[in-house]
Design an enzyme around this catalytic site. Structure first.
Site, mmCIF file in Angstrom:
data_model
loop_
_atom_site.group_PDB
_atom_site.id
_atom_site.type_symbol
_atom_site.label_atom_id
_atom_site.label_comp_id
_atom_site.label_asym_id
_atom_site.label_seq_id
_atom_site.Cartn_x
_atom_site.Cartn_y
_atom_site.Cartn_z
ATOM 1 N N GLU A 188 -5.517 -39.715 79.977
ATOM 2 C CA GLU A 188 -6.021 -39.328 81.294
ATOM 3 C C GLU A 188 -4.867 -39.093 82.280
ATOM 4 O O GLU A 188 -4.895 -39.552 83.422
ATOM 5 C CB GLU A 188 -6.995 -40.393 81.812
ATOM 6 N N GLU A 268 -14.813 -40.201 75.758
ATOM 7 C CA GLU A 268 -15.306 -41.464 76.303
ATOM 8 C C GLU A 268 -16.663 -41.241 76.955
ATOM 9 O O GLU A 268 -16.752 -40.910 78.136
ATOM 10 C CB GLU A 268 -14.331 -42.060 77.329
#
Length: 653
Positions: A188, A268
């Protein structure tokens, strides 16, 4: 997985004897690659999509790895995601640990043996609500270092780590006969302020050097154009992540902006959410998860459920977010498997969704592990912490005019006691302050052993104290976990700025880096000490150790079993059982009340020793001085929400 080679035995008759030779002959080599024409992965030449779940081996005892992995397989998953926490393996520079609960290769082999593929996420940064996002605190020795960037000092540490880790990974890649089908680079990164593509290119080159050109390397970012733009570079396949309440079509449109062809991937899909001390326990309805999963699978996308089992932040490994709020010991996450590995309603509902898209394994699902309530265990107060400094700080104190932080003291976790003398008479209450919010993270104040109160980062920056000129001022500072997300992950601990007493700057510090885990492991010995000082405060007592033990009968079948420990009347502290650091308890703030105790740390052949470090106030002066083992966890106690503005799936990814 099957081997990529077979062995042939060729025998011949020579001079009246039989001679055999072994010849290795290559069979079809395993392959895993991106099929851009058909918008999918190809595994051994066949179209493939993974349905995966996240499990962090660092949060589950090795004793239970096989149980949790098998439950994931029996649900119908064909892969697992796992992070590799750098600081879990290199706590000190160039001192690498890969055994016991840190045996990554054994964990990966168990997944392989169970028929599960692996998507590996080795960082170097992982977030994961893990201390400093798994970056080791010793990197902060150079306090100007820019983490997660092309800073030469940071890259040197990264290279040193990856030069050890990645060669261990290469034999376990799918094309080498192992379970690892793809490897994520960083994590991320688009959510980080640096947006340093040279850093990402350095990592891609480093990973390719060690892992070869065939392995699929990918990035994962939150599903916004900015995040993915900053979070990926050429050589990485861009994946996204998002929660179950997001607009799934729009999220995948963001991925398609960067990857017009290839498999759709949600790395995710959140099955629950994280907790913080002082906030309510987060729960996500099963129907919300199953509806989102059904939609994702119906689009033909690959998906990883984060988390499938959350596990436990044993010891000091929890992270924190800003404004500063530390995560609790439990990382239950309201996941399909509970913190203790129990099957849940969510588990079976997800299995039914997966059954619509693929065959789930036949046979019995391993049951939830039994729990046992061993009952109350009496404790007695053994030592005031400040009177054990010769044991807790065997190397002796460090002196400085101004306070040093934890890194400067080579203390990366736990506690440091800061000591100085009151420079003036404080017979009337006088303000002890941290005007620059420099207590990281929580400080327990005594004057000549008499408790005065607590200073706390972002919350309590000043208290009034009393004492005579020349009295000993002790400030026990607790590192409650480093920030794991955002621009402030360079999270220094201790007294990171000066304190003032009234208008005076406090100087002349003596600092004791405390090796409490070592002392507990060796057994806190009985020693003579001063009488315990009674507190004039009904709220605080001096930090102290409490000790007790209990026996588990050896004649009862199936004991020991897992259990949970409750703290009736206790306030906040740390607990060890048989020298194993279970983690932090804080029932006064919640929401977590009980701590998970896995069976493998308990004994039936010897007494089980309990050591509690109570930092604020024990019940022992007015109530039974006990902890209690129960068979049911309490993770959702009612608390006053310190940060009522936080929302699920927002602001952390």
């Amino acid at each position: 997985m099957a081997s990529s080679e077979t062995v042939c035995c060729i025998c011949a008759l020579f001079f009246g004897g039989i001679f055999c030779t072994l010849i290795w002959t290559a069979t079809a080599k395993h392959t895993f690659q991106i099929d851009y024409e058909n918008n999918c992965f190809k595994k051994d030449g066949e179209s493939f999509r993974y349905i995966s779940g996240s499990i962090h081996y660092s949060r589950v005892p090795r004793y239970y790895w096989k149980d949790r992995i098998l439950k994931m397989y029996m649900l119908g998953l064909n892969a697992v995601h796992t992070y590799v926490p750098w600081n879990f393996h290199e706590v000190m520079p160039k001192k690498f640990v890969f055994d016991g609960d840190r045996d990554l290769e054994h964990f990966l082999q168990l997944a392989n043996d169970s028929g599960l593929l692996v998507i590996l996420r080795p960082g170097p940064y992982i977030c994961a609500e893990w201390d400093m996002g798994s970056l080791p605190a010793w990197i902060l020795k150079k306090d100007s270092v820019v983490l997660r960037s092309s800073d030469p000092d940071y890259l040197a540490a990264v290279d040193q780590w990856m030069n050890v880790l990645l060669p261990k990974i290469r034999p376990l890649l799918y094309n080498n006969g192992g379970p690892i089908i793809s490897v994520q680079v960083e994590n991320e990164y688009g959510s980080y302020f640096a947006c340093d593509h040279d850093y990402l290119r350095h990592l891609v080159k480093l990973f390719r050097y060690h892992l070869g050109d065939e392995v699929v390397l990918f990035s994962t970012d939150g599903s916004s154009l900015h995040n993915v733009q900053c979070g990926t570079v050429d050589g990485l396949y861009a994946a996204v992540d998002f929660g179950p309440t997001e607009d799934i079509t729009k999220c995948f449109e963001v991925q398609r902006h960067f990857e017009p062809k290839g498999p759709l991937i949600n790395s995710e899909l959140y099955t629950g959410w994280l907790d913080h001390w002082g906030e309510k326990h987060q729960v996500v309805a099963t129907s919300v998860i199953t509806r989102a999963l059904d939609t994702v699978l119906g689009l033909g996308a690959n998906v990883n459920m984060y988390m499938f089992i959350g596990g436990t932040n044993f010891g000091y490994w929890n992270g924190a977010n800003t404004p500063y709020a530390a995560q609790p010991t439990s990382y239950d996450y309201d996941a399909p498997l509970s913190e203790a590995g129990d099957l849940t309603v969510k588990y079976f509902a997800i299995r039914e969704v997966i059954r619509k898209y693929k065959k789930v394994p036949d046979g019995p699902i391993p049951p939830s592990v039994p729990k046992f309530a061993y009952g109350p265990v009496p404790l007695k107060r053994q030592h005031i912490l400040s009177e054990m400094l010769d044991v807790l700080c065997p190397s002796g104190p460090v002196k400085s005019v101004y306070p040093l932080n934890f890194v400067q003291l080579n203390q990366y976790f736990g506690f440091v006691l800061y000591r100085t003398l009151l420079p003036k008479d404080c017979s009337s209450p006088t303000s002890l302050s941290s005007p620059l919010n420099g207590v990281h993270d929580r400080a327990y104040i005594t004057v000549d052993g008499v408790p005065q109160g607590v200073l706390e980062r972002d919350k309590m920056l000043s208290i009034n104290i009393t004492g005579k000129s020349g009295a000993t001022l002790d400030i026990l500072v607790e590192n409650q976990g480093r920030v794991n997300f955002g621009k402030y992950i360079n999270d220094f601990k201790g007294l990171v700025t000066n304190l003032t007493l009234g208008k005076d700057l406090l100087t002349g510090w003596t600092m004791y880096p405390l090796r409490i885990d070592d002392a507990v492991g060796q057994g806190l010995k009985e020693k003579s000490h001063k009488s315990f000082l009674s507190s004039t405060s009904s709220t605080f007592s001096a930090p102290a150790f409490y000790i007790g033990s209990f026996d588990i009968p050896s004649g009862i079948p199936d004991l020991p079993q897992d259990t949970f420990i409750n703290f009736p009347g206790w306030t906040k502290g740390q607990i060890w059982i048989n020298g194993f650091n279970l983690g932090r308890y804080w029932p006064a703030r919640g929401p977590q009340i009980t701590l998970y105790v896995p069976r493998h740390i308990l004994s039936t052949s010897a007494p089980n020793n309990i050591t509690v470090l109570e930092l604020e106030k024990s019940p022992c002066d007015v109530k039974p001085c006990v902890v209690e083992f129960v068979d049911t966890p309490v993770l959702n106690a009612t608390v006053s929400n310190i940060f009522p503005g936080r929302k699920l799936f927002v602001g952390l990814y």
